[in-house]
Design a protein around this motif. Structure first.
Motif, PDB file in Angstrom:
ATOM      1  N   VAL A 131      42.326  42.999  31.262  1.00 22.43           N
ATOM      2  CA  VAL A 131      42.029  43.113  32.689  1.00 22.43           C
ATOM      3  C   VAL A 131      43.365  43.273  33.406  1.00 22.43           C
ATOM      4  O   VAL A 131      44.243  42.416  33.280  1.00 22.43           O
ATOM      5  CB  VAL A 131      41.314  41.855  33.234  1.00 22.43           C
ATOM      6  CG1 VAL A 131      41.044  41.984  34.721  1.00 22.43           C
ATOM      7  CG2 VAL A 131      40.035  41.580  32.468  1.00 22.43           C
TER       8      VAL A 131
ATOM      9  N   PRO B 243      45.068  44.326  37.270  1.00 22.24           N
ATOM     10  CA  PRO B 243      44.916  44.770  38.655  1.00 22.24           C
ATOM     11  C   PRO B 243      45.755  46.031  38.876  1.00 22.24           C
ATOM     12  O   PRO B 243      46.870  46.131  38.374  1.00 22.24           O
ATOM     13  CB  PRO B 243      45.460  43.586  39.470  1.00 22.24           C
ATOM     14  CG  PRO B 243      46.348  42.846  38.534  1.00 22.24           C
ATOM     15  CD  PRO B 243      45.840  43.109  37.146  1.00 22.24           C
ATOM     16  N   LYS B 244      45.199  46.989  39.595  1.00 17.45           N
ATOM     17  CA  LYS B 244      45.911  48.234  39.907  1.00 17.45           C
ATOM     18  C   LYS B 244      46.487  48.136  41.314  1.00 17.45           C
ATOM     19  O   LYS B 244      45.981  47.391  42.145  1.00 17.45           O
ATOM     20  CB  LYS B 244      44.963  49.432  39.811  1.00 17.45           C
ATOM     21  CG  LYS B 244      44.208  49.557  38.491  1.00 17.45           C
ATOM     22  CD  LYS B 244      45.117  49.919  37.369  1.00 17.45           C
ATOM     23  CE  LYS B 244      45.379  51.406  37.443  1.00 17.45           C
ATOM     24  NZ  LYS B 244      46.265  51.880  36.409  1.00 17.45           N
TER      25      LYS B 244
ATOM     26  N   LYS C 148      42.155  48.433  42.783  1.00 18.89           N
ATOM     27  CA  LYS C 148      41.098  48.533  41.779  1.00 18.89           C
ATOM     28  C   LYS C 148      41.466  47.687  40.571  1.00 18.89           C
ATOM     29  O   LYS C 148      42.576  47.185  40.469  1.00 18.89           O
ATOM     30  CB  LYS C 148      40.880  49.993  41.403  1.00 18.89           C
ATOM     31  CG  LYS C 148      40.412  50.805  42.591  1.00 18.89           C
ATOM     32  CD  LYS C 148      40.121  52.218  42.236  1.00 18.89           C
ATOM     33  CE  LYS C 148      39.683  52.936  43.515  1.00 18.89           C
ATOM     34  NZ  LYS C 148      39.241  54.261  43.271  1.00 18.89           N
ATOM     35  N   ILE C 149      40.524  47.539  39.654  1.00 16.37           N
ATOM     36  CA  ILE C 149      40.736  46.724  38.464  1.00 16.37           C
ATOM     37  C   ILE C 149      40.465  47.574  37.223  1.00 16.37           C
ATOM     38  O   ILE C 149      39.412  48.205  37.117  1.00 16.37           O
ATOM     39  CB  ILE C 149      39.824  45.484  38.478  1.00 16.37           C
ATOM     40  CG1 ILE C 149      40.149  44.631  39.701  1.00 16.37           C
ATOM     41  CG2 ILE C 149      39.988  44.676  37.200  1.00 16.37           C
ATOM     42  CD1 ILE C 149      39.180  43.516  39.937  1.00 16.37           C
TER      43      ILE C 149
ATOM     44  N   LEU D  77      39.709  47.773  33.272  1.00 15.91           N
ATOM     45  CA  LEU D  77      39.125  46.991  32.185  1.00 15.91           C
ATOM     46  C   LEU D  77      39.176  47.811  30.900  1.00 15.91           C
ATOM     47  O   LEU D  77      38.960  49.023  30.929  1.00 15.91           O
ATOM     48  CB  LEU D  77      37.665  46.653  32.480  1.00 15.91           C
ATOM     49  CG  LEU D  77      37.345  45.884  33.751  1.00 15.91           C
ATOM     50  CD1 LEU D  77      35.840  45.857  33.985  1.00 15.91           C
ATOM     51  CD2 LEU D  77      37.899  44.483  33.681  1.00 15.91           C
TER      52      LEU D  77
ATOM     53  N   VAL E   7      37.363  43.381  43.762  1.00 15.15           N
ATOM     54  CA  VAL E   7      38.329  42.289  43.812  1.00 15.15           C
ATOM     55  C   VAL E   7      37.968  41.272  42.731  1.00 15.15           C
ATOM     56  O   VAL E   7      36.808  40.868  42.618  1.00 15.15           O
ATOM     57  CB  VAL E   7      38.291  41.602  45.198  1.00 15.15           C
ATOM     58  CG1 VAL E   7      39.230  40.408  45.244  1.00 15.15           C
ATOM     59  CG2 VAL E   7      38.614  42.593  46.299  1.00 15.15           C
ATOM     60  N   LEU E   8      38.943  40.889  41.941  1.00 18.71           N
ATOM     61  CA  LEU E   8      38.725  39.872  40.928  1.00 18.71           C
ATOM     62  C   LEU E   8      38.481  38.531  41.610  1.00 18.71           C
ATOM     63  O   LEU E   8      39.319  38.033  42.351  1.00 18.71           O
ATOM     64  CB  LEU E   8      39.944  39.784  40.013  1.00 18.71           C
ATOM     65  CG  LEU E   8      39.849  38.871  38.817  1.00 18.71           C
ATOM     66  CD1 LEU E   8      38.709  39.287  37.902  1.00 18.71           C
ATOM     67  CD2 LEU E   8      41.149  38.859  38.064  1.00 18.71           C
TER      68      LEU E   8
ATOM     69  N   ILE F   4      33.755  40.201  39.258  1.00 23.53           N
ATOM     70  CA  ILE F   4      34.417  41.132  40.166  1.00 23.53           C
ATOM     71  C   ILE F   4      33.481  41.375  41.347  1.00 23.53           C
ATOM     72  O   ILE F   4      32.305  41.660  41.138  1.00 23.53           O
ATOM     73  CB  ILE F   4      34.732  42.467  39.462  1.00 23.53           C
ATOM     74  CG1 ILE F   4      35.655  42.207  38.257  1.00 23.53           C
ATOM     75  CG2 ILE F   4      35.349  43.465  40.434  1.00 23.53           C
ATOM     76  CD1 ILE F   4      35.799  43.383  37.324  1.00 23.53           C
TER      77      ILE F   4
END
Length: 63
Positions: free
Chosen positions: A24, A26-27, A31-32, A34, A47-48, A60
């Motif tokens: 996982v 974070p960008k 964005k995230i 996976l 958002v996480l 999320i």
């Protein structure tokens, strides 16, 4: 094993979006990223909110 399942929370409810998640990230664009055990990748706009390690669950919240 230490894989988890990722869920996306939307106004409609909770939706399973990926199983066997091992990465996982974070960008910078909010964005995230996976990735699962077999190399499948997904970018989620959200958002996480929570990671439950004992339950193997990644939460999320969708934007």
């Amino acid at each position: 094993m230490c894989e988890s399942t990722a869920y996306l929370i939307t106004p409609e409810g909770e939706e399973k979006i990926m199983e066997y998640v091992v990465e996982v990230l974070p960008k910078e664009d909010g964005k995230i990223f996976l990735a699962d055990l077999l190399g499948e990748e997904k970018i989620v706009d959200g958002v996480l909110k929570e990671i439950k390690l004992l339950d193997h669950k990644i939460i999320i919240e969708g934007k």
